[in-house]
Design an enzyme around this catalytic site. Structure first.
Site, PDB file in Angstrom:
ATOM      1  N   ARG A  13       1.011  -1.085  -0.204  1.00 31.23           N
ATOM      2  CA  ARG A  13       0.341   0.417  -0.146  1.00 31.23           C
ATOM      3  C   ARG A  13       0.937   1.654   0.265  1.00 31.23           C
ATOM      4  O   ARG A  13       0.226   2.720   0.328  1.00 31.23           O
ATOM      5  CB  ARG A  13      -1.588  -0.301   0.970  1.00 31.23           C
ATOM      6  N   ASN A  53      -8.766  -8.756  14.017  1.00 27.71           N
ATOM      7  CA  ASN A  53      -9.747  -9.676  14.157  1.00 27.71           C
ATOM      8  C   ASN A  53      -9.212 -10.908  15.238  1.00 27.71           C
ATOM      9  O   ASN A  53      -7.666 -11.088  14.803  1.00 27.71           O
ATOM     10  CB  ASN A  53     -10.610 -10.454  13.510  1.00 27.71           C
ATOM     11  N   ASP A  65     -11.929  -6.711  12.030  1.00 21.87           N
ATOM     12  CA  ASP A  65     -11.463  -5.811  12.342  1.00 21.87           C
ATOM     13  C   ASP A  65     -10.869  -4.331  11.676  1.00 21.87           C
ATOM     14  O   ASP A  65     -11.777  -3.991  11.746  1.00 21.87           O
ATOM     15  CB  ASP A  65      -9.568  -6.157  11.146  1.00 21.87           C
ATOM     16  N   ASN A  87     -13.655  -0.914   5.595  1.00 20.09           N
ATOM     17  CA  ASN A  87     -12.712  -2.081   5.958  1.00 20.09           C
ATOM     18  C   ASN A  87     -11.386  -1.202   5.550  1.00 20.09           C
ATOM     19  O   ASN A  87     -11.544   0.241   6.196  1.00 20.09           O
ATOM     20  CB  ASN A  87     -12.603  -3.273   4.262  1.00 20.09           C
ATOM     21  N   ASP A 121     -14.759 -11.447  11.725  1.00 18.36           N
ATOM     22  CA  ASP A 121     -13.701 -10.912  11.169  1.00 18.36           C
ATOM     23  C   ASP A 121     -14.138  -9.468  10.673  1.00 18.36           C
ATOM     24  O   ASP A 121     -13.244  -9.151  10.246  1.00 18.36           O
ATOM     25  CB  ASP A 121     -13.715 -11.639   9.639  1.00 18.36           C
ATOM     26  N   GLY A 135      -3.762 -12.317  10.052  1.00 14.65           N
ATOM     27  CA  GLY A 135      -4.851 -12.703  10.933  1.00 14.65           C
ATOM     28  C   GLY A 135      -5.432 -14.032  10.843  1.00 14.65           C
ATOM     29  O   GLY A 135      -6.523 -14.784  11.850  1.00 14.65           O
ATOM     30  N   GLU A 136      -5.367 -14.110  10.044  1.00 15.27           N
ATOM     31  CA  GLU A 136      -6.113 -15.380   9.521  1.00 15.27           C
ATOM     32  C   GLU A 136      -4.719 -16.603   9.439  1.00 15.27           C
ATOM     33  O   GLU A 136      -5.145 -17.689   9.198  1.00 15.27           O
ATOM     34  CB  GLU A 136      -6.503 -15.203   8.018  1.00 15.27           C
ATOM     35  N   ARG A 149     -14.989  -1.395  11.256  1.00 13.72           N
ATOM     36  CA  ARG A 149     -15.776  -2.131  10.577  1.00 13.72           C
ATOM     37  C   ARG A 149     -17.512  -2.710  10.777  1.00 13.72           C
ATOM     38  O   ARG A 149     -17.850  -3.620   9.743  1.00 13.72           O
ATOM     39  CB  ARG A 149     -14.207  -3.462   9.954  1.00 13.72           C
TER      40      ARG A 149
END
Lengths: 542, 268
Positions: free
Chosen positions: A139, A267, A312, A396, A310, A200-201, A337
Site C-alpha cells: 500500500r 480480528n 478488524d 474496511n 472478522d 490474522g488468518e 468495520r
C-alpha cells in the site's frame, strides 16, 4: 537543502523540450525529508509525504487550484502501467516532483511526478512459500531524509535509497513461514519507523514494531496480545493467546504533542470460531494508543470484544481537534468495520459517542462506555447465521478522510450482509486458521454502497452519494471542497465536499482499490489514483 | 446456501464451459494425469480443505467472494483435473491466486480438485420425461427458443442453455420453470428508463454501474444511457419469462426438464 550533483547534472543537460515536459527545468527534484517537514506536512501541500498525507491522517490537502467549480475540466496527464496483474492498492508519495509508487508483490518505482517517467525501480526478492490471505498487496512507502521504508510480503522491512533505489538495509520482522506478512505503509515517528504486521488468518500473535530509521535496529515492540505476565492475557482462554491473530496491517496516526501513536488491530483468531478463545480477546479489534518513544500502552479502546465475524479494527485513525458541547476536545474519529462510527478522546481513550453509519444487525447499540450490546444468536454456526455487516464490514481498510473546512468525516460505506459459518479447526503453523467462513447470500447488486459524510460531533450522516456495491476505494478531501474516491465498477470521481453532489467522473477501466493523492509540480495541481494495475494522474486542461 | 438460477448463468460461464471442451489437442504430459481420489469421501475431505484454505477468496460454497471468482460455473484457467491440481498446488503466476498450503499433501490437493469438480457437475439420472418431446416443447408450444439459444440457435433475451444440464439439476430446472422470479440474477432484471423527453425505453439490464447503464430491448437492440442524462430509471427485479404453470401440462414440463437436463457436455 542537499542537492546531489548527479541530479543537478541531469537537469542541466536536459533538452529544453524535456525540461518543459517535466516542468522542472529550473532545478533538480527532491530534497531530504526531515522530521520537521513531516511534522509540518500540511504546510507543503505540493507534496504528499506520507500514506495519509499528514501525521493526523486526515487525508486532506490544502491545495485548491482544482476546486468544486472547475473539477469538470480535469483531463488525463499521464498513466503508469505496473508490470504485474495484481490489483494496485498503492498510495504513492510525492517529494519535490518525484513520485514513489509501490507495486505488487513488494516493489517500488520512482517516477517524475509531472510525466510518470521512471527514475529507478527496486524489486524485492521474495521466497516462493509466502503465506498471504488476500492477495499480493503493498500500500505504500514512508520516507525520512533520503530513505524510503517499505513493508514486504515476506514480513521484512526494507530501507531503500530514495535517489537510486539501492537497498540500504533489510530487516526480517517475523517468520513468514509461520504466517506473518507485511503489506501496509510504515509511519515515520521522529527517527523511528513504526510498522504493523499481517497474518490474522494464520494464527499469528500480532504486534506493532518500531525500528531505528538509520540502522534498522528494533527500538520497541508492542504486542497486540499481551503475554501471560499481563492481566489482560486473562481475556484469552487457555493458550489461545499464542495463536490469537490481532494483526496490525494498516497505517496508524501520530500526535506529536501527546507523543502518542494510534494504531488499529485486527480480528482475533480463529476468525469465526470463538469457542476456543473465550473472553474479550484483548487487544484484538482495538485502537491502541502507544507512547511514541517507548511503545508503552497508554490506553486502548476495543470496538468489538470477542469478535466472531472478522471485523478488524484495521482502519486509519483520523485525529482532529473539535469543539464538542462547548468544549475543545482532542478526538480520534473511527468508522469501524463493525458498522459503528466512533468519536473518542485521544488523550484518554474516553468514549464520546458512537452510532451506526452502515446497516448492522448484530448490536442493539453501544453502552455508555462504547461497548456493544449484542443481539442474541448472531454468532456463526455450522448451519450459517445471517448478519450485517458482512465479513468485509460497513467499511474496511480503505482510508476515510476528514476536511477541517467542512468538519465532516467521509467514508466508503456498505450496507450488506453475509451468512457466517463456524467449524472446528486445528492450528497448524503456517496454515490458515479461520474456524469458519462467510458467504454473501445474494449477488452484490442487491445491496447498497455510498460515500457517507458523517458529522463527528453527533455521528449523524449529513449526506450520502450512492455508488455500485461494493467499493474498496479510499477517500481524499481537499481545500477545493472536493472529495475524491473510486468505485468497484472502475470510476474515479469527485464529489462536492459540502453537498455530496457529483461533479466529475472518469472511467478508469478497472476497480479502484486505492485512495487518491494530490500534489503540485511547478504550480500545477495533479490528482493521482491507482485503478486495476495502472496509476493515473489528472490535472486541469492546459 | 446456493442461490443460482437457470436464468442466472452469465455469458462468462458459458465461455468457461466452452473452454472446457476446446482444450488444446495436445495437453502437456501432466494434464493427462488422472485424479486418483474421486470417491464421495474424497470429495468431503476436499471440501474440508477447501473451507480451510480457499473460502477467504472464493466463498464458503464456491459461489465467489470479493477477492476471488465463483468456482461453480466452470473454470477459465484449467481444462483438466491435472490443470486444476497444478493451480490449486502452485497458484496462477502473476495474479492474486496463490497456491494451497505447503503442508497439504498431493492426496489432499487431488481431493480439493474432486470437490471443485463436484461444484460443477450434476448427477446423470434417468428422468421420467421424454427428451425428444421436450425439445419439441422447447421449440414449439413453450416458445422457449424465442429467448434462449441452444447450440447457437435461438433468441437473445434469456441465458444460453447449450449446457444448462451441467449446472442445474432436475429439481432446480423445475423451480426455474415454475417460479422464474425466484433468485433472479441481476443480469436478467429489467431497467425501465424515462428519457428527458418523457419517452420510455425498457430492456434487460446487461450492465449497470455507478454512472451508466446498458440494456437490450424487446427487439434485441442495444442501448446505452448516462444516468445523469435521463429523467429517471427504475429497476424491475422480476423475470420477463412467464411461469410455465399456466402454459404447459405436467407431462410437458417433465419432457422439457428431460430435454434441458440432456443439454450436457458429453452429449453435445
Amino acid at each position: 537543502m542537499k542537492r546531489l550533483a548527479i541530479v543537478l547534472a541531469t537537469a542541466l543537460v536536459a533538452a529544453p523540450a524535456a525540461a518543459q515536459e517535466s516542468g522542472s527545468g529550473d532545478g533538480p527534484s527532491f530534497s531530504p525529508v526531515t522530521w520537521e517537514r513531516l511534522l509540518n506536512a500540511a504546510d507543503e501541500p505540493e507534496n504528499w509525504l506520507m500514506y495519509s498525507a499528514t501525521l493526523d491522517a486526515q487525508r486532506y490537502s490544502r491545495l485548491d487550484q482544482i476546486h468544486n467549480r472547475n473539477v469538470g475540466e480535469l483531463e488525463l496527464k499521464w498513466a503508469y502501467q505496473i508490470p504485474q496483474l495484481d490489483r494496485a492498492e498503492t498510495v504513492p508519495l510525492v517529494v519535490d516532483g518525484v513520485m514513489f509508487i509501490t507495486e505488487a508483490p513488494s516493489n517500488v518505482v520512482a517516477v517524475d511526478a509531472a510525466t510518470g517517467r521512471q527514475y529507478w525501480r527496486y524489486d524485492h526478492p521474495l521466497p516462493d512459500d509466502l503465506r498471504i490471505c488476500c492477495g499480493r498487496n503493498n500500500r505504500g512507502v514512508a520516507i525520512l531524509g533520503e530513505t524510503l521504508f517499505m513493508s514486504t510480503l515476506d514480513a521484512h522491512l526494507v530501507a531503500i535509497d530514495a535517489r537510486t533505489g539501492n537497498l540500504v538495509w533489510d530487516r526480517e520482522t517475523a517468520d513468514h513461514q509461520a504466517g506473518y506478512s507485511k503489506t501496509a505503509a510504515p509511519l515515520v515517528v521522529k527517527d523511528q519507523v513504526v510498522t504493523g504486521i499481517a497474518g490474522g488468518e494464520y494464527g499469528i500473535r500480532g504486534f506493532i514494531d518500531s525500528y531505528d530509521a538509520a540502522s534498522g535496529e528494533q527500538v520497541w515492540r508492542a504486542w497486540t496480545i499481551p503475554g501471560p505476565d499481563h492481566p489482560d492475557n486473562q481475556t484469552w482462554a487457555g493458550d489461545s493467546w499464542r495463536t490469537g491473530g490481532s494483526a496490525s496491517w494498516i497505517t496508524g496516526a501520530y500526535d506529536p504533542d501527546l507523543d502518542i501513536v494510534y494504531w488499529g488491530t485486527g480480528n482475533p483468531g480463529p476468525d469465526w470460531n470463538g469457542d476456543v478463545r473465550l473472553g474479550d480477546n484483548l487487544y484484538s479489534d482495538s485502537a491502541m494508543a502507544l507512547n511514541g518513544t517507548t511503545g508503552q500502552l497508554e490506553w486502548y479502546f476495543q470496538f468489538t470484544p470477542h469478535d466472531v465475524h472478522d471485523w478488524d479494527a484495521i482502519q486509519v485513525p483520523i485525529l482532529a481537534d473539535l469543539t464538542m458541547d462547548g468544549e475543545e476536545r482532542k478526538v480520534m474519529m473511527w468508522a469501524n468495520r463493525n458498522a459503528f462510527f466512533y468519536t473518542i478522546d485521544r488523550e484518554t481513550g474516553e468514549f464520546l459517542l458512537g452510532k451506526p453509519y452502515a446497516k448492522q444487525t448484530w448490536a442493539v447499540g453501544l453502552d455508555s462506555n462504547g461497548r456493544p450490546i449484542r443481539v442474541p444468536n448472531t454468532a456463526p454456526t455450522p448451519e450459517g447465521t445471517l448478519v450485517s455487516p458482512p465479513v468485509g464490514g460497513g467499511t474496511n481498510w480503505f482510508s476515510p478522510a476528514f476536511s477541517p473546512r467542512t468538519e465532516l468525516f467521509y467514508v466508503q460505506a456498505y450496507d450488506g450482509e453475509d451468512i457466517f459459518y463456524k467449524r472446528d479447526e486445528e492450528y497448524v503453523e503456517g496454515d490458515q486458521f479461520t474456524g469458519g467462513g462467510a458467504q454473501r447470500p445474494l449477488p452484490a447488486d442487491n445491496y447498497y454502497s455510498a460515500i457517507r459524510a458523517i458529522d463527528p460531533r453527533t455521528g449523524d450522516v449529513r449526506w450520502e452519494y450512492p455508488i455500485q456495491p461494493r467499493s474498496t476505494a479510499g477517500v481524499t478531501a481537499t481545500a477545493g471542497d472536493l472529495v475524491f474516491s473510486g468505485s468497484v465498477d472502475g470510476y474515479f470521481y469527485a464529489l462536492d465536499a459540502v453537498s455530496g453532489e457529483e461533479l466529475w467522473h472518469m472511467n478508469v477501466g478497472r476497480r479502484v482499490h486505492s485512495a487518491a493523492i494530490t500534489y503540485a509540480v511547478d504550480g500545477q495541481q495533479y490528482v493521482t489514483i491507482a485503478a486495476g494495475n495502472v496509476v493515473f494522474t489528472f490535472g486541469l486542461r492546459d | 446456501m446456493r442461490m443460482r438460477s437457470l436464468w442466472a448463468i452469465p455469458a462468462a460461464a458459458v465461455l468457461a464451459a466452452t473452454v472446457l471442451v476446446t482444450a488444446p489437442a495436445a495437453p502437456r504430459a501432466q494434464e493427462t494425469t488422472e485424479n486418483p481420489f474421486t470417491t464421495t469421501l474424497d470429495i468431503r475431505m476436499g471440501q474440508r480443505l477447501y473451507q480451510q484454505q480457499c473460502t477467504r477468496c472464493h466463498g464458503q460454497t464456491g459461489d465467489g467472494g470479493e477477492l476471488g471468482p465463483a468456482l461453480t460455473n466452470g473454470f477459465t484457467s484449467a481444462s483438466t483435473d491435472a490443470g486444476l491440481f497444478r493451480i490449486v498446488r502452485e497458484g496462477i503466476p502473476n495474479t492474486q491466486m496463490i497456491g494451497i498450503s505447503r503442508n497439504a499433501t498431493d492426496q489432499s490437493v487431488w481431493m480439493v480438485v474432486s470437490y471443485l469438480n463436484s461444484l460443477n457437475s450434476t448427477p446423470a439420472v434417468d428422468l421420467p420425461g421424454d427428451v425428444a418431446a421436450g425439445r419439441m416443447v422447447f421449440e414449439g408450444k413453450g416458445n422457449c427458443s424465442s429467448c434462449h439459444m441452444v447450440g447457437g440457435e435461438g433468441g437473445r433475451r434469456g441465458p444460453d442453455l447449450t449446457r444448462v444440464g451441467d449446472r442445474r439439476d432436475p429439481d432446480e430446472l423445475v423451480s426455474d420453470l415454475r417460479t422464474p422470479d425466484e433468485d433472479l440474477a441481476p443480469r436478467w432484471w429489467t431497467l425501465r428508463v424515462t428519457r428527458e423527453d418523457g419517452s420510455v425505453v425498457e430492456g434487460l439490464r446487461m450492465s449497470e454501474d455507478t454512472f451508466t447503464m446498458r440494456i437490450m430491448d424487446e427487439n434485441e437492440d442495444l442501448w446505452s444511457f448516462s444516468k445523469s442524462g435521463v429523467r429517471s430509471y427504475e429497476r424491475v427485479t422480476s423475470s420477463i419469462m412467464p411461469s410455465v404453470n399456466a402454459l404447459l401440462t405436467e407431462d410437458e414440463v417433465e419432457d422439457l426438464v428431460a430435454y434441458l437436463y440432456s443439454l450436457r457436455r458429453e452429449e453435445t
